[in-house]
Scaffold this motif. Structure first.
Motif, PDB file in Angstrom:
ATOM      1  N   PHE A 125      -7.206  74.962 -16.468  1.00  7.09           N
ATOM      2  CA  PHE A 125      -7.046  74.834 -15.018  1.00  7.09           C
ATOM      3  C   PHE A 125      -5.811  74.013 -14.645  1.00  7.09           C
ATOM      4  CE2 PHE A 125      -7.889  72.885 -10.882  1.00  7.09           C
ATOM      5  CZ  PHE A 125      -8.244  73.995 -10.124  1.00  7.09           C
ATOM      6  N   SER A 126      -5.548  72.951 -15.393  1.00  9.83           N
ATOM      7  CA  SER A 126      -4.409  72.074 -15.064  1.00  9.83           C
ATOM      8  C   SER A 126      -3.067  72.751 -15.296  1.00  9.83           C
ATOM      9  CB  SER A 126      -4.484  70.784 -15.883  1.00  9.83           C
ATOM     10  OG  SER A 126      -4.367  71.075 -17.269  1.00  9.83           O
ATOM     11  N   GLN A 127      -3.062  73.863 -16.061  1.00  7.41           N
ATOM     12  CA  GLN A 127      -1.811  74.552 -16.380  1.00  7.41           C
ATOM     13  C   GLN A 127      -1.644  75.856 -15.602  1.00  7.41           C
ATOM     14  OE1 GLN A 127       0.367  72.980 -18.400  1.00  7.41           O
ATOM     15  NE2 GLN A 127      -1.170  71.328 -18.495  1.00  7.41           N
ATOM     16  N   LEU A 148      -6.309  82.472  -6.333  1.00  9.56           N
ATOM     17  CA  LEU A 148      -6.565  81.032  -6.377  1.00  9.56           C
ATOM     18  C   LEU A 148      -5.240  80.276  -6.374  1.00  9.56           C
ATOM     19  CD1 LEU A 148      -8.892  78.863  -6.820  1.00  9.56           C
ATOM     20  CD2 LEU A 148      -8.304  79.004  -9.248  1.00  9.56           C
ATOM     21  N   TYR A 149      -5.138  79.302  -5.485  1.00 12.10           N
ATOM     22  CA  TYR A 149      -3.974  78.421  -5.436  1.00 12.10           C
ATOM     23  C   TYR A 149      -4.439  77.020  -5.846  1.00 12.10           C
ATOM     24  CZ  TYR A 149      -1.671  82.116  -2.729  1.00 12.10           C
ATOM     25  OH  TYR A 149      -1.135  83.310  -2.305  1.00 12.10           O
ATOM     26  N   PRO A 150      -4.247  76.616  -7.123  1.00 12.73           N
ATOM     27  CA  PRO A 150      -4.774  75.324  -7.606  1.00 12.73           C
ATOM     28  C   PRO A 150      -4.223  74.117  -6.846  1.00 12.73           C
ATOM     29  CG  PRO A 150      -4.077  76.727  -9.437  1.00 12.73           C
ATOM     30  CD  PRO A 150      -3.578  77.365  -8.189  1.00 12.73           C
ATOM     31  N   LYS A 151      -3.009  74.217  -6.320  1.00  8.26           N
ATOM     32  CA  LYS A 151      -2.405  73.099  -5.585  1.00  8.26           C
ATOM     33  C   LYS A 151      -2.368  73.371  -4.077  1.00  8.26           C
ATOM     34  CE  LYS A 151      -1.678  70.827  -9.346  1.00  8.26           C
ATOM     35  NZ  LYS A 151      -0.354  70.737  -9.944  1.00  8.26           N
ATOM     36  N   ASP A 203     -10.990  70.889 -18.996  1.00  4.59           N
ATOM     37  CA  ASP A 203      -9.949  71.685 -18.332  1.00  4.59           C
ATOM     38  C   ASP A 203     -10.425  73.107 -18.029  1.00  4.59           C
ATOM     39  OD1 ASP A 203      -7.463  71.610 -17.095  1.00  4.59           O
ATOM     40  OD2 ASP A 203      -6.434  72.502 -18.802  1.00  4.59           O
ATOM     41  N   CYS A 204     -11.743  73.262 -17.860  1.00  4.01           N
ATOM     42  CA  CYS A 204     -12.318  74.571 -17.558  1.00  4.01           C
ATOM     43  C   CYS A 204     -13.058  74.512 -16.225  1.00  4.01           C
ATOM     44  CB  CYS A 204     -13.267  75.005 -18.672  1.00  4.01           C
ATOM     45  SG  CYS A 204     -13.972  76.656 -18.433  1.00  4.01           S
TER      46      CYS A 204
END
Length: 220
Positions: A125-127, A148-151, A203-204
């Motif tokens: 997820f962090s990458q 999905l936009y993680p940021k 990280d999942c």
């Protein structure tokens, strides 16, 4: 023309409005429908931060429309984000004028009201890139994807995770002009990244999508 407002009601955000520049040649009680999106160029990555397209109705009594929270001032002014370089930024707009024509149609509405579940396990997820898209899946005989936009995206940029459901062929009510709906402000970044909250483990990130197809409209 584009109008930028830096000290409006929501002073922590930049507002971007689209206005009809010259209406003197238009007839009385004129009306123009347009699909409007705003783009902000990232001068470091070379990518664009875009708003969700909106269909707007411009009239003599309302010739200006816009996005009150296009991007936060904090995110925009941070040089590491790449939006302002050498004290300059690059905004753009995409506009499609929707022509109104008399069309005779027959609409067949088929009731469905069926629930579907789709589970996603998103590793690393962090990458993830700025915009992540899952593989297409089927629900109600239709093809879908998750964006999905993680940021964050639009008003959620830099503060929240943004998520959208995208209809691949074209409710809420999904149509040819609005093939995706979602929440730019879905969950704030501090909460989802807090290991004590349990949303991200090793990280999942686990995401479960529930779709209730109420009905399908077919136009002929």
């Amino acid at each position: 023309r584009l109008i930028f407002k830096f000290n409006g009601k929501d002073s922590d955000y930049i507002s971007v409005n689209l206005a009809m520049a010259d209406t003197t040649s238009l007839p009385t009680n004129w009306e123009v429908n347009a699909l409007f999106s705003v783009f902000l160029f990232n001068q470091i990555s070379g990518n664009y931060l875009s708003s969700t397209g909106r269909t707007l109705c411009f009239q003599a009594t309302k010739s200006e429309w816009g996005i009150s929270k296009s991007i936060s001032r904090k995110v925009l002014s941070d040089p590491s984000n790449g939006y302002i370089i050498d004290d300059s930024c690059v905004f753009g707009a995409e506009i499609f004028v929707v022509k109104r024509e008399v069309v005779i149609e027959r609409v067949l509405l088929t009731n469905d009201n069926t629930y579907y579940n789709h589970a996603l396990e998103i590793s690393g997820f962090s990458q993830l890139p700025q915009r992540w898209v899952c593989e297409e899946f089927d629900a109600g005989g239709q093809k879908w994807k998750i964006l999905l936009y993680p940021k964050g995206n639009a008003e959620g940029t830099g503060s929240h995770v943004s998520i959208y459901l995208y209809y691949l062929v074209f409710s809420y009510w999904f149509s040819a002009s609005s093939s995706s709906w979602g929440r730019p402000v879905y969950i704030d970044l501090a909460t989802i990244n807090d290991p004590n909250k349990g949303f991200i483990v090793r990280d999942c990130f686990l995401l479960n999508i529930e779709i209730n197809v109420k009905a399908v409209a077919r136009v002929s």
